[in-house]
Design an enzyme around this catalytic site. Structure first.
Site, PDB file in Angstrom:
ATOM      1  N   ASP A 120       0.665  -0.416  14.274  1.00  0.00           N
ATOM      2  CA  ASP A 120       0.918  -0.373  12.770  1.00  0.00           C
ATOM      3  C   ASP A 120       0.440  -1.964  12.262  1.00  0.00           C
ATOM      4  OD1 ASP A 120       3.340   0.901  10.337  1.00  0.00           O
ATOM      5  OD2 ASP A 120       2.408  -0.891   9.951  1.00  0.00           O
ATOM      6  N   SER A 121      -0.584  -1.880  11.171  1.00  0.00           N
ATOM      7  CA  SER A 121      -1.005  -3.043  10.810  1.00  0.00           C
ATOM      8  C   SER A 121      -0.179  -4.162  10.337  1.00  0.00           C
ATOM      9  CB  SER A 121      -2.251  -3.010   9.947  1.00  0.00           C
ATOM     10  OG  SER A 121      -1.842  -2.646   8.710  1.00  0.00           O
ATOM     11  N   SER A 122       1.201  -3.777   9.959  1.00  0.00           N
ATOM     12  CA  SER A 122       1.906  -4.591   9.414  1.00  0.00           C
ATOM     13  C   SER A 122       2.335  -5.611  10.605  1.00  0.00           C
ATOM     14  CB  SER A 122       3.324  -3.935   9.066  1.00  0.00           C
ATOM     15  OG  SER A 122       3.661  -3.143   9.784  1.00  0.00           O
ATOM     16  N   THR A 151      -3.720   0.474   6.785  1.00  0.00           N
ATOM     17  CA  THR A 151      -4.017  -0.199   5.165  1.00  0.00           C
ATOM     18  C   THR A 151      -3.110  -1.350   4.938  1.00  0.00           C
ATOM     19  OG1 THR A 151      -2.442   1.313   4.182  1.00  0.00           O
ATOM     20  CG2 THR A 151      -4.723   2.003   4.334  1.00  0.00           C
ATOM     21  N   ASP A 152      -1.776  -1.551   5.296  1.00  0.00           N
ATOM     22  CA  ASP A 152      -1.239  -2.637   5.089  1.00  0.00           C
ATOM     23  C   ASP A 152      -1.849  -4.180   5.148  1.00  0.00           C
ATOM     24  OD1 ASP A 152       0.948  -0.999   4.299  1.00  0.00           O
ATOM     25  OD2 ASP A 152       2.000  -1.199   6.343  1.00  0.00           O
ATOM     26  N   GLN A 164      -1.346 -16.238  -9.775  1.00  0.00           N
ATOM     27  CA  GLN A 164      -0.343 -15.250  -9.529  1.00  0.00           C
ATOM     28  C   GLN A 164      -1.057 -13.926 -10.012  1.00  0.00           C
ATOM     29  OE1 GLN A 164       3.554 -15.656  -9.843  1.00  0.00           O
ATOM     30  NE2 GLN A 164       3.576 -17.975  -9.171  1.00  0.00           N
ATOM     31  N   CYS A 165      -1.922 -14.095 -11.037  1.00  0.00           N
ATOM     32  CA  CYS A 165      -2.544 -12.916 -11.777  1.00  0.00           C
ATOM     33  C   CYS A 165      -3.710 -12.533 -10.904  1.00  0.00           C
ATOM     34  CB  CYS A 165      -3.368 -13.503 -13.101  1.00  0.00           C
ATOM     35  SG  CYS A 165      -2.323 -14.201 -14.436  1.00  0.00           S
ATOM     36  N   THR A 168      -2.038   4.326   9.804  1.00  0.00           N
ATOM     37  CA  THR A 168      -1.632   5.743   9.520  1.00  0.00           C
ATOM     38  C   THR A 168      -2.600   6.583   9.879  1.00  0.00           C
ATOM     39  OG1 THR A 168      -0.208   4.884   7.649  1.00  0.00           O
ATOM     40  CG2 THR A 168      -1.049   7.055   7.527  1.00  0.00           C
TER      41      THR A 168
HETATM   42  N1  ASN Z   1       1.679   0.845   8.040  1.00  0.00           N
HETATM   43  C1  ASN Z   1       0.275   1.398   8.063  1.00  0.00           C
HETATM   44  C2  ASN Z   1      -0.400   0.460   8.449  1.00  0.00           C
HETATM   45  O1  ASN Z   1      -0.747  -0.478   7.931  1.00  0.00           O
HETATM   46  C3  ASN Z   1      -0.061   2.006   6.555  1.00  0.00           C
HETATM   47  C4  ASN Z   1      -1.323   2.729   6.388  1.00  0.00           C
HETATM   48  O2  ASN Z   1      -2.364   2.612   7.445  1.00  0.00           O
HETATM   49  N2  ASN Z   1      -1.550   3.402   5.478  1.00  0.00           N
HETATM   50  O3  ASN Z   1      -0.735   0.483   9.708  1.00  0.00           O
END
Ligand code: ASN
Length: 350
Positions: free
Chosen positions: A67-69, A99-100, A288-289, A19
């Protein structure tokens, strides 16, 4: 050859997408280009005293920012190789990442870059650099400051005013700027006024003696599904577990179990685990906690894990445990050595 870290060297800023560098497109936000000019323009908006105290930096971009996804173990491997090849020429590295899956990449890099003698600071943003009130500039500024500190000798995440150990960190909020947390290890540093302050005694520098011991195995086969992650739910059936673990392409698995290390009291289910373990598959469990670790066998309900040879992941994050399984399975190690290394803290992950 790795030279000793020097404040005369610039910091390397490596942009991979996310992002932070996105711009609006017809389909929604998508990775944008021209990152160096955009970064320099944004930093030029800081007060002069803050600009003056930033380290010099060089910018590189991956050929196809994502996009890191969409990241896979192949991306972790490419980034590990790129950083390993170049880090000796720089005071430190700032990795700009979505961030993902940022904490996944940071965790993987920690295992690849063992013995690191300078900072690799991963950051990103919840809002694009050019959007009103974005967190991007603050995060970049903080990451640059930490990346110029020779005392920091590990892969860390700078985000929302704090520095966290990469291999202890998870993304815990999908909207807030303060999106990352390290529940089972204290923060490594923080922004205090305009300074980036490292807390003494929390980093890995004491164990980074001697030459870096980078381990850069080929993750290709693991990127094709060699390690799976299974979160138990009440009512899970042995055939469901077997559908994952019985597949001969699967070489390792992370089980996310109940509380302090418990599984359902079902001999058939435990039998599926024991069979996979007996076939030489590397099985590990975490809770899982998100806070606290596991101690299988403390309750009778955890005996099944112990009997089936499932390794305790203690208080590791999912990211740290999965990327460690990938890292160990990608190397030509015998089973005992793999199990021993999984249980040994390699980079402060447990
Ligand atoms: N979908 C974005 C990514 O991971 C989310 C982000 O960076 N805030 O590339």
């Amino acid at each position: 050859m790795i030279e000793s870290a020097s404040s005369d060297c610039p910091v390397l800023v490596l942009y991979t997408g996310g992002t932070l560098g996105m711009i609006p497109s017809a389909e929604g936000l998508a990775p944008g280009g021209d990152i160096e000019a955009r970064l320099r323009r944004a930093l030029a908006g800081l007060p002069p005293s803050r600009q003056a105290s930033l380290p010099r930096f060089t910018v590189q971009s991956t050929s196809d920012p994502i996009d890191s996804s969409a990241a896979t173990p192949r991306d972790w491997q490419r980034l590990g190789a790129s950083i390993a090849a170049q880090v000796g020429d720089y005071a430190g590295v700032v990795l700009l990442h979505g961030t993902d899956t940022l904490s996944w990449t940071a965790s993987s890099l920690a295992y690849q870059l063992q013995g690191l003698d300078r900072p690799v600071v991963v950051t990103g943003a919840m809002h694009p650099l050019e959007s009103e009130g974005s967190d991007a500039l603050d995060n970049i500024e903080l990451a640059l400051r930490f990346a110029a500190k020779p005392e920091l000798q590990e892969v860390a995440i700078a985000f929302a005013g704090r520095l966290l150990r990469g291999v202890r960190t998870r993304k815990t909020h999908s909207e807030a700027d303060d999106a990352f947390a390290s529940f089972n290890y204290p923060v490594l540093g923080e922004r205090i006024d305009d300074d980036a302050v490292l807390y003494p005694g929390r980093g890995l520098e004491a164990q980074q003696r001697g030459a870096p011991r980078f381990e850069l195995p080929d993750y290709t086969s693991l990127a094709e599904g060699g390690v799976v992650r299974l979160t138990l739910w009440p009512g899970i059936q042995p055939w469901q577990l077997d559908a994952w673990l019985g597949d001969n392409r699967v070489r390792g698995a992370l089980l996310e179990v109940w509380g302090g290390g418990n599984v359902p009291d079902d001999p058939e289910l435990v039998g599926v685990l024991a069979k996979a373990s007996g076939e030489g598959k590397l099985l590990a469990a975490i809770s899982q906690c998100p806070i606290g670790g596991i101690a299988p066998g403390h309750y009778a309900a955890g005996q099944g894990l112990v009997q089936a040879g499932v390794l305790s992941g203690d208080a590791m994050t999912s990211e740290a445990a999965m990327t460690k399984l990938v890292h160990l399975l990608a190397q030509p190690l015998d089973e005992q050595e793999r199990r021993r290394r999984f249980l040994t803290p390699l980079v402060g992950e447990r």
